[in-house]
Design an enzyme around this catalytic site. Sequence first.
Site, PDB file in Angstrom:
ATOM      1  N   ASP A  91      -0.283   4.444 -16.665  1.00 17.23           N
ATOM      2  CA  ASP A  91      -0.916   5.745 -16.912  1.00 17.23           C
ATOM      3  C   ASP A  91      -0.629   6.716 -15.763  1.00 17.23           C
ATOM      4  OD1 ASP A  91      -2.356   7.627 -18.276  1.00 17.23           O
ATOM      5  OD2 ASP A  91      -4.330   6.802 -17.765  1.00 17.23           O
ATOM      6  N   ASP A 122       0.201  11.525 -23.746  1.00 20.50           N
ATOM      7  CA  ASP A 122      -0.038  10.485 -22.758  1.00 20.50           C
ATOM      8  C   ASP A 122      -1.106   9.528 -23.278  1.00 20.50           C
ATOM      9  OD1 ASP A 122      -0.310   8.907 -20.559  1.00 20.50           O
ATOM     10  OD2 ASP A 122      -1.260  10.435 -19.282  1.00 20.50           O
ATOM     11  N   LYS A 128       5.964  18.905 -15.526  1.00 19.29           N
ATOM     12  CA  LYS A 128       5.664  17.644 -16.216  1.00 19.29           C
ATOM     13  C   LYS A 128       5.500  17.923 -17.697  1.00 19.29           C
ATOM     14  CE  LYS A 128       1.970  14.167 -16.849  1.00 19.29           C
ATOM     15  NZ  LYS A 128       0.730  13.563 -16.314  1.00 19.29           N
ATOM     16  N   GLU A 157       2.107   8.067 -15.071  1.00 20.60           N
ATOM     17  CA  GLU A 157       3.470   8.266 -15.567  1.00 20.60           C
ATOM     18  C   GLU A 157       4.061   9.612 -15.173  1.00 20.60           C
ATOM     19  OE1 GLU A 157       0.874   9.087 -17.194  1.00 20.60           O
ATOM     20  OE2 GLU A 157       1.426  11.060 -17.948  1.00 20.60           O
ATOM     21  N   ASP A 171      -0.645  17.170 -22.059  1.00 22.82           N
ATOM     22  CA  ASP A 171      -0.059  16.641 -20.831  1.00 22.82           C
ATOM     23  C   ASP A 171       1.357  17.181 -20.571  1.00 22.82           C
ATOM     24  OD1 ASP A 171      -0.744  15.167 -18.602  1.00 22.82           O
ATOM     25  OD2 ASP A 171       0.093  13.291 -19.357  1.00 22.82           O
ATOM     26  N   LYS A 205      -5.310   4.398 -22.260  1.00 24.66           N
ATOM     27  CA  LYS A 205      -6.511   5.206 -22.035  1.00 24.66           C
ATOM     28  C   LYS A 205      -7.549   4.884 -23.106  1.00 24.66           C
ATOM     29  CE  LYS A 205      -4.326   9.424 -20.173  1.00 24.66           C
ATOM     30  NZ  LYS A 205      -4.949   9.416 -18.842  1.00 24.66           N
ATOM     31  N   ARG A 210       4.102  11.309 -12.447  1.00 19.06           N
ATOM     32  CA  ARG A 210       4.853  11.305 -11.186  1.00 19.06           C
ATOM     33  C   ARG A 210       6.217  10.639 -11.369  1.00 19.06           C
ATOM     34  NH1 ARG A 210      -0.120   8.184  -8.503  1.00 19.06           N
ATOM     35  NH2 ARG A 210      -1.119   9.378 -10.164  1.00 19.06           N
TER      36      ARG A 210
HETATM   37  N1  BES Z   1      -2.287  13.086 -17.577  1.00 17.65           N
HETATM   38  C1  BES Z   1      -3.133  12.295 -16.761  1.00 17.65           C
HETATM   39  C2  BES Z   1      -4.028  13.151 -15.858  1.00 17.65           C
HETATM   40  C3  BES Z   1      -5.074  13.982 -16.529  1.00 17.65           C
HETATM   41  C4  BES Z   1      -6.358  13.501 -16.694  1.00 17.65           C
HETATM   42  C5  BES Z   1      -4.798  15.268 -16.925  1.00 17.65           C
HETATM   43  C6  BES Z   1      -7.325  14.283 -17.287  1.00 17.65           C
HETATM   44  C7  BES Z   1      -5.768  16.054 -17.529  1.00 17.65           C
HETATM   45  C8  BES Z   1      -7.030  15.559 -17.702  1.00 17.65           C
HETATM   46  C9  BES Z   1      -2.298  11.402 -15.869  1.00 17.65           C
HETATM   47  O1  BES Z   1      -1.095  10.965 -16.400  1.00 17.65           O
HETATM   48  C10 BES Z   1      -3.113  10.199 -15.575  1.00 17.65           C
HETATM   49  O2  BES Z   1      -3.393   9.474 -16.488  1.00 17.65           O
HETATM   50  N2  BES Z   1      -3.470  10.012 -14.309  1.00 17.65           N
HETATM   51  C11 BES Z   1      -4.257   8.899 -13.911  1.00 17.65           C
HETATM   52  C12 BES Z   1      -3.660   8.342 -12.654  1.00 17.65           C
HETATM   53  C13 BES Z   1      -4.208   7.002 -12.257  1.00 17.65           C
HETATM   54  C14 BES Z   1      -3.821   5.953 -13.260  1.00 17.65           C
HETATM   55  C15 BES Z   1      -3.674   6.648 -10.897  1.00 17.65           C
HETATM   56  C16 BES Z   1      -5.670   9.402 -13.662  1.00 17.65           C
HETATM   57  O3  BES Z   1      -5.845  10.529 -13.195  1.00 17.65           O
HETATM   58  O4  BES Z   1      -6.603   8.661 -13.967  1.00 17.65           O
HETATM   59 ZN    ZN Z   2      -0.254  12.106 -17.828  1.00 15.09          ZN
HETATM   60 MN    MN Z   3      -1.295   9.217 -17.549  1.00 17.88          MN
END
Ligand code: BES
Ligand code: ZN
Ligand code: MN
Length: 508
Positions: A356, A279, A274, A358, A297, A286, A360
């Site tokens: 968010d 992000d 990824k 994204e 990210d 966010k 996946r």
């Molecule tokens: N890049 C983030 C995940 C992340 C969070 C990595 C904190 C490192 C530290 C990912 O893209 C994300 O935002 N995931 C969301 C998914 C949710 C919207 C289903 C999350 O984990 O809140």
């Molecule tokens: Zn992300």
């Molecule tokens: Mn995200």
Amino acid sequence: MTAFDGLAVGSDVNHEPRCERAMEITKVETSVLEAPAEAVVLGLLADEPLGRAAAALNEACDGLLEELIEREEIATAAEKVTPLLGLRGMAPRQVVCVGLGPRAALDPGVAFRAVGAAARQLSSKERASVAVFLPDDLPPALQEAALAGSMTGCVGQDLYRAEKKRHPFGQLLVDAPQETVASGRALGEGVNLTRRLVNEPADRIYPETFAAEVRRVAEKFHLDCEVWGRERLTAERCGSLLAVARGSAKEPQLAMLHYRGGEGDVPALALIGKGVTFDSGGLSLKPSEGMKTMKSDMAGAATVLGALQAIAALQLPINVSGYMGLVENMTGPDAYRLGDVLTARNGVTIEVHNTDAEGRLVLADALCVAAEAQPEHMIDLATLTGACVVALGTNVAGLMTNDQDWCDEVAAAARDVGEPVWQLPMYDEFDEQIKSGVADIRNTGEGRWGGAITAAKLLERFVDKRSWTHIDIAGPAFADKPLSWCDGGGTGALVRTLVEVARRQSRA
Ligand code: BES
Ligand code: ZN
Ligand code: MN
């Protein structure tokens, strides 16, 4: 070795990243007392008589070393660092002792972090040369990890500070065979490459500049490299990855790198990363606090590149391909929206419930492309979910799989190199959670429970039932605060595990 040879076409990254400028590493030929170094790192096992170097040093200072260990002024517990002050009568002016813990618990992870911690301390000022002395009889895997640790511990995240906090050593002297020096260096340079890419801010490392780094590695190690930009990605029907990129002014890239050290053309191993270079969350924006570190990210893609570089440097007899999905997740006027339905490369339609989620979506198409080359095994790496950090903490990577034997193999490699990983289950009931009323699937589960797993369940739809393990590195890839063995920022976690996976596969 050549000096660092330039970066990033079209980028204004203008500092010289010292972390990859080849550090001079030489086999030390003298005893510790005559070592031509201004400082020495001395590794000490707990509950054992002093090794050769430590004994020589102890003798030169009238038994002081032994006495201080006895009085517990010098700790031999793993990763504990004690600088010795006021030494006289030997070439090195400074000795830093570092505990290696009891022999039975000493694995490459402990060796990496312990020597890393000592190197980190010594790197607070400039040093022309530092020598590392470990107990004499350590196996190569431990010596190699210790060398890698000494290369990463002295490199910091302060890429753009005028007054550096960390000063990579001019020269590193190690008491190890030439082969071990070479392999330790390959690992250390791979880990430091990953760390630097993660530490570079998102205004400097974005999809095109990351792809330029991929090309640079390809040229240096004579690897085949292909990069798809927006036009090609469109022609190749990568609608899921492209959707994420739409809110950004930066052109998306899918960078592919092929190392052919084995027979034939089929990769034994495909590594997919990824690479969300920033992000913001997209329209599901966010909060500032959560966005602050989202330059990291792209750590999955950086881990793939660091590992591939190390695998190529080690010339492992195996074919390994890397696929790095590079996009920026922003909120521009054409940003993808909630409710949009995307069609991924394999025809699966995805309803967007949260922009968010994204990572996946980027991986979906990258996994399709990787699977088409029919690799024997696949591993993807991603800073995919906060939920994985909630489940396992910041040090442990989450494993999820559709092939238990393959996951066991990945976990065994991680155990061998001393990087903590833990498997999460992939029960069928989680599939129910990503069903959509409108499309084949949706990009989030119901609510946030089991979020690491519902994310992996989406990925599973794109691996074409091939042998696959997903590694969620959202916790270990980036350190918000400094660790004893590593400055804050990118850690290079899992690079050593991937190299070990390739080593084990090349022997299989
Ligand atoms: N890049 C983030 C995940 C992340 C969070 C990595 C904190 C490192 C530290 C990912 O893209 C994300 O935002 N995931 C969301 C998914 C949710 C919207 C289903 C999350 O984990 O809140
Ligand atoms: Zn992300
Ligand atoms: Mn995200």
